[in-house]
Design a protein around this motif. Structure first.
Motif: not given
Length: 523
Positions: A438, A456, A515
């Motif tokens: 990330y 990402i 995420k």
């Protein structure tokens, strides 16, 4: 302190001498952590890039020959102070609070060196600090005033009563002198952790006097995307202020003092006098003599258009590589000290940069963007007892540095650290590793006018979201980019709207949202 697998590694390497089993002496692991500012992997010859083949870094390559070269090392926010805070805390920017270049580091966040101190380590920092927070967890430190100057910089120590005191010399040499002096006079009965943080090769790439003519007759290869037209990219590539063609200052960046008043960004014009003001009269004489000679033909017959951009690129890359020459030589001094004092067998050596840097790719200098050259950073680690001359292709990130150094010291990783120790990768004992990274950049509006974005990356694809209200003359932005890094390693073909990538796009969107929820990202 936990029972570290590194003690076992050291024991194995120390047990066999001339075929005779010797006593297993479990020495604590020393730590030498060297970090430069804006060192692109393209300019480190262990990576084999065409630029570094013409400007080799033999001493940095020594670390790779004795350790592991990480081919997929990245940062979580490609800008200096957030990256430095991440090194110290093992956290993402939004977790430690230093999301922007200025203030923000949360005072309650503990640095990894504090844990080392508690474990009996002697700790020191030399060179660039660049954080608004005060150094903590260091027995001693000697740090630059803000960015520091290349020539005759000012330093502050715990004993200087808050004052910065100027010293004569070249910054890269002075920082190394201080680190070596500390190593020589340290307490030999305690393990050490020393952070050596260089200014170079940060803008404005001022070489040491002895290297002013280095590479002058070399023609460096241009990146394939030097004249990138951004045809598949969005608004953010039309409004940034980081192009080789338009935004390098003639005096400040390109060292043509005669053109100081040429139109450029105000902050660049104002920076030239400050950068040159720290040189002594003799240093300035040598400096001017060299650049006046090199600038003579340019001033007599100034190129235009594409040829002007090519000339700027050559001047930029040569000065950039000249500053790295000094770094490489000074790293060699540190390695020599370890070798000459039998410290290689129990010292983990880490070399990295606070982030990557554009060497003309996409027509850019600087960092900030999530495109590979700024997102990716050089990383070499030499771990005693581990296999030498190896390469790693796993996805690692600067959140992993603090956990790795604690692991090397046999200290448990605290629960609030987001990263993972790289020791299992170094020792070949890792069963499973992450498959995505990330990234988020927050610092807008600011120098470079790079728009806010997050994204990402997995081992093949990269998804980026550009977002936020436009400031000054910029428009509001909300756009996406998707890159197939296998087919398009230079990232010039945004395939976000390509139907062939619909399943990839959907998968990455889900992964990205998961995420962000996992990391509790709110922006």
């Amino acid at each position: 302190m936990k029972n570290s697998p590194l003690y076992a590694l050291l024991g194995i390497s120390a047990c066999i001498s001339n075929g005779i089993i010797a006593q297993d002496i479990k020495k604590p692991m020393n730590i030498l952590f060297i970090m430069t500012d804006d060192h692109a992997f393209q300019a480190l010859s262990a990576y084999g890039h065409p630029i570094s083949k013409l400007a080799p870094t033999p001493n940095l390559d020594r670390i790779a020959q004795n350790g592991m070269l990480f081919n997929n090392a990245f940062v979580e926010n490609s800008i200096s102070t957030p990256s430095r805070a991440t090194l110290l805390t093992g956290m993402y920017s939004h977790q430690h609070g230093q999301t922007h270049l200025g203030y923000g580091l949360k005072p309650n966040k503990k640095f990894f060196v504090e844990y080392l101190q508690n474990a009996g380590y002697q700790t020191a920092l030399f060179g660039k600090w660049h954080l608004s927070a005060q150094p903590k967890g260091f027995d001693t430190y000697k740090i630059f005033d803000d960015q520091g100057e290349y020539y005759n910089p000012k330093f502050r120590t715990p004993e200087s009563d808050g004052k910065y005191i100027q010293e004569e010399g070249y910054a890269t040499d002075l920082v190394t002198d201080d680190a070596l002096n500390w190593l020589i006079f340290r307490d030999k009965n305690k393990p050490f952790c020393v952070l050596v943080h260089h200014k170079a090769p940060h803008r404005n790439w001022m070489p040491d006097l002895q290297y002013l003519e280095l590479y002058e007759d070399v023609e460096f290869p241009e990146p394939a995307t030097l004249f990138d037209n951004y045809s598949t990219r969005g608004e953010q590539m039309k409004t940034h202020e980081l192009s080789v063609a338009k935004h390098l200052g003639y005096a400040f960046d390109l060292k043509i003092s005669q053109l100081q008043n040429e139109p450029t960004l105000d902050y660049i014009k104002a920076s030239f006098d400050m950068a040159i003001s720290t040189l002594t009269p003799e240093q300035l004489r040598v400096w001017n003599e060299s650049y006046d000679k090199k600038n003579k033909d340019f001033l007599a017959n100034r190129p235009e258009g594409k040829k002007l951009t090519q000339w700027k690129y050559q001047r930029y890359i040569k000065d950039y590589c000249r500053t790295i020459k000094s770094v490489d030589v000074q790293v060699g001094r540190l390695l020599d000290y370890l070798e000459n004092n039998n410290l290689m067998e129990n010292t983990i050596i880490v070399y990295t940069s606070d982030q990557g840097f554009y060497l003309g790719e996409h027509g850019l200098y600087d960092k900030r963007f999530m495109y590979e050259e700024a997102f990716r950073t050089p990383l070499i680690i030499a771990l005693p007892g581990a296999k030498k001359g190896t390469k790693c292709t796993e996805l690692v990130q600067n959140i992993d540095y603090a956990p790795t150094l604690l692991d090397a010291a046999g200290v448990n990783k605290p629960d609030d650290m987001a990263g993972e120790s790289l020791i299992p990768l170094l020792t070949g004992t890792s069963d499973k590793w992450r498959d995505n990274l990330y990234y988020q950049f927050y610092d807008y509006p600011a120098v470079g006018m790079t728009r806010k974005h997050y994204g990402i990356r997995d081992k093949r694809y990269k998804l980026i979201h550009w977002y936020g209200k436009g400031e000054i003359n910029d428009k509001d932005i909300d756009s996406w980019e998707l890159y197939d890094l296998k087919k398009d390693p230079t990232e010039v073909n945004n395939v976000y709207n390509d139907k062939k990538y619909s399943k990839v796009r959907e998968r990455l969107h889900i992964l990205l949202e998961e995420k962000r929820k996992e990391l509790k990202v709110t922006e």
